[in-house]
Design an enzyme around this catalytic site. Structure first.
Site, PDB file in Angstrom:
ATOM      1  N   HIS A  25      -3.585  -5.096   0.299  1.00 58.94           N
ATOM      2  CA  HIS A  25      -3.075  -5.639   1.565  1.00 58.94           C
ATOM      3  C   HIS A  25      -3.169  -7.163   1.550  1.00 58.94           C
ATOM      4  O   HIS A  25      -4.129  -7.745   2.079  1.00 58.94           O
ATOM      5  CB  HIS A  25      -3.879  -5.078   2.742  1.00 58.94           C
ATOM      6  CG  HIS A  25      -3.594  -3.650   3.045  1.00 58.94           C
ATOM      7  ND1 HIS A  25      -2.617  -3.253   3.936  1.00 58.94           N
ATOM      8  CD2 HIS A  25      -4.147  -2.509   2.557  1.00 58.94           C
ATOM      9  CE1 HIS A  25      -2.589  -1.937   3.997  1.00 58.94           C
ATOM     10  NE2 HIS A  25      -3.498  -1.455   3.166  1.00 58.94           N
TER      11      HIS A  25
ATOM     12  N   GLU B 190      -1.665  -9.307   3.290  1.00 58.44           N
ATOM     13  CA  GLU B 190      -1.576  -9.926   4.617  1.00 58.44           C
ATOM     14  C   GLU B 190      -2.945 -10.291   5.176  1.00 58.44           C
ATOM     15  O   GLU B 190      -3.058 -11.183   6.031  1.00 58.44           O
ATOM     16  CB  GLU B 190      -0.835  -9.013   5.593  1.00 58.44           C
ATOM     17  CG  GLU B 190      -1.571  -7.751   6.007  1.00 58.44           C
ATOM     18  CD  GLU B 190      -1.341  -6.565   5.084  1.00 58.44           C
ATOM     19  OE1 GLU B 190      -1.555  -5.413   5.529  1.00 58.44           O
ATOM     20  OE2 GLU B 190      -0.956  -6.786   3.929  1.00 58.44           O
TER      21      GLU B 190
ATOM     22  N   CYS C 131       0.840  -1.199   0.000  1.00 58.01           N
ATOM     23  CA  CYS C 131       0.000   0.000   0.000  1.00 58.01           C
ATOM     24  C   CYS C 131       0.884   1.262   0.000  1.00 58.01           C
ATOM     25  O   CYS C 131       1.483   1.605  -1.010  1.00 58.01           O
ATOM     26  CB  CYS C 131      -0.965  -0.040   1.178  1.00 58.01           C
ATOM     27  SG  CYS C 131      -2.332   1.145   1.056  1.00 58.01           S
TER      28      CYS C 131
END
Length: 542
Positions: free
Chosen positions: A514, A516, A380
């Protein structure tokens, strides 16, 4: 018939209600039951989207674009079930709903009160969007005794009466502190916490007792006697060396067995915990280790990057190595040469963030990684800083910057005001509210052929979750590609850069999304798997 398990916490905060709920969900799931997990948060914010990570920790984002509590990340990582907007609600959202109804006249002139209007709205949320699941596990945020959580406790008390004990169970997570001077565990805080619950009309059916020391049978018997709970339902919740061993330990202590007993369910099938044993063994017995520097602005609070830390650990599991994280404040690099701190590091990651503070330090970290051929992963904001660094150092645009930091002569990164979601246009205004106005949730990304990105994912179209207001300016794409930065991932309409990479670098990838948020211990995200693998190869060179 859907059954509801309400998880409350007492004595102190941060006892691990979220992990306990997630582990219970994983255990019931392993026994063949369909489950869903939810979180009721007592704070007055509508959602955590505008809250500082230093106070609240990370904001977890769902596929459908909800900004939610970080515990929903635990739920997903332990069960693999994607969370939805309907799985997290706050006092702020509940009150907003009630006030909107009052303004429309839905209450027909009645005096609007906490009981029944607010509690009814909470009960609606708890029972909404249920699709035949066997169990809904609902965690109540905060600590019993907090004034903010009283409406939620009243609502679940009412649900217990309305649905009956055959469909509702109350689990209370509490603390047994060890007093070293006395050489014993103290049960009195747990007794007082249960008394607090009883004062609002809730008798817990099970106690999860957090402790750093072994809880003897005599102590369990004492707790059961004073708290009016069966001794078998007083479950020790001892510290473990990895959170992924929690389901194994809770099963050993009888958590899932006692839950089924409460509901009158019998099962001769033992849960298959092989996956958790395998994961725990990988963590406990790695074949090597790597050092990853996380250069961010919220590094003083671990919870600010909870999903990121777990995703990196998952990458370690996939490569059978231990990932040692070095948390570094980006502002350090604005005062001193990055080489002093990054020498010997095997991989550098710059995570998401907001605001100008620390941005120049992140750019310095990017430059170090690019020039020294150290694997770099920008997420990001980290991708945006990588693009700005390339614009300044390679494309000879020294004034390249982001309009997030103020007016810029070279706005390589700019405010996003309009974008596509499927076939519909979504818009935001620069003067509009901050909350809920970002590009949020899952969006598709077209992957360029013969790119590092295609090699990592093994496919040409991917979907990842977003949370940001600013985008890399497409007008600079051609100039940046001419100096070696490849735009290997784009929105399907070709307007929004999603991924950049440097083909000539051993491993240099920046992503606008993102990743994750979608990583799981039993299904590590391919980007983190590949990044840790590159870091492992780097470790053999230094």
């Amino acid at each position: 018939m859907t059954r509801f398990i309400f998880v409350t916490g007492g004595v102190v905060s941060s006892l691990g209600k979220g992990l306990a709920s997630a582990a219970l969900g994983a255990l019931l799931q392993s026994r063949g039951y369909a489950i869903r997990l939810r979180k009721l948060d007592p704070y007055l914010n509508v959602d955590p989207g505008t809250m500082s990570p230093l106070q609240h920790g990370e904001v977890f984002v769902t596929d459908d674009g909800a900004e939610t509590d970080l515990d929903l990340g635990h739920y997903e990582r332990f069960t693999g079930i994607p969370a939805r907007r309907s799985d997290n609600v706050t006092t702020g959202r509940i009150y907003s709903t009630v006030i909107e109804r009052e303004r429309r006249g839905d209450y027909l002139g009645a005096t609007v009160q906490v009981i029944p209007h607010v509690t009814d709205a909470i009960k609606e949320f708890v029972r909404a969007d249920v699709n035949g699941e066997d169990f809904i596990i609902c965690e109540i945020g905060g600590t019993v005794g907090d004034i903010e959580s009283l409406p939620f406790l009243e609502a679940i008390r009412q649900l217990g009466n309305e649905m009956g004990r055959e469909r509702v169970m109350f689990v209370h997570v509490t603390l047994l502190p060890y007093v070293s001077a006395a050489g014993e565990l103290k049960t009195k805080p747990t007794q007082h916490s249960v008394k607090e619950l009883l004062s609002v009309g809730i008798q817990p059916d099970m106690l999860l007792c957090r402790s750093e020391m072994t809880i003897s049978e005599d102590e369990r018997r004492k707790i059961a006697l004073f708290c009016n709970v069966r001794q078998e339902a007083v479950i020790p919740a001892l510290n473990v060396d990895t959170i992924y061993a929690v389901p194994i330990e809770y099963h050993r202590q009888g958590l899932d067995t006692q839950v089924l007993r409460h509901f009158g369910l019998t099962s001769d099938v033992e849960p298959d915990l092989t996956r958790w044993e395998t994961i725990a063994n990988h963590i406990r017995q790695p074949e090597g280790e790597v050092k990853i520097a996380v250069v961010g602005k919220y590094t003083s609070v671990f919870d600010a990057y909870k999903s990121l830390a777990e995703a990196l650990a998952h990458g370690g599991i996939a490569n059978n190595v231990k990932v040692n994280l070095h948390w570094m404040d980006a502002e350090i690099f604005e005062r001193e040469d990055a080489v002093h701190f990054l020498e010997g590091i095997h991989g550098i990651l710059v995570p998401g963030g907001f605001g100008e503070r620390g941005s120049e330090g992140k750019i310095a970290a990017v430059r170090f990684a690019r020039e020294r051929n150290v694997p770099y992963f920008g997420i990001c904001f980290g991708m945006q800083m990588a693009v700005i660094e390339a614009a300044r150092s390679l494309a000879h645009l020294p004034k390249a910057s982001s309009t997030e930091f103020g007016p810029s002569d070279e706005p390589v990164v700019g405010l996003l005001t309009e974008w596509m979601r499927g076939n519909e246009v979504e818009r935001r205004s620069a003067e509009g509210n901050l909350g809920g106005t970002m590009r949020l949730g899952a969006y598709d990304c077209a992957v360029a052929a013969d790119s590092k990105l295609e090699e990592i994912y093994g496919q040409r179209m991917i979907s990842e979750r977003h949370r940001h207001r600013y985008e890399v300016n497409i007008n600079y794409k051609q100039r940046l590609e001419q100096v070696g930065l490849r735009f290997s991932g784009m929105s399907p309409d070709g307007e929004l850069p999603e991924v950049v990479e440097i083909p000539s670098h051993p491993w240099f990838v920046g992503v606008q999304f993102h990743p994750e948020l979608k990583s799981k211990p039993f299904e590590p995200h391919p980007l983190f798997t590949s990044f840790v693998k590159a870091a492992l190869e780097q470790s053999r060179l230094v």
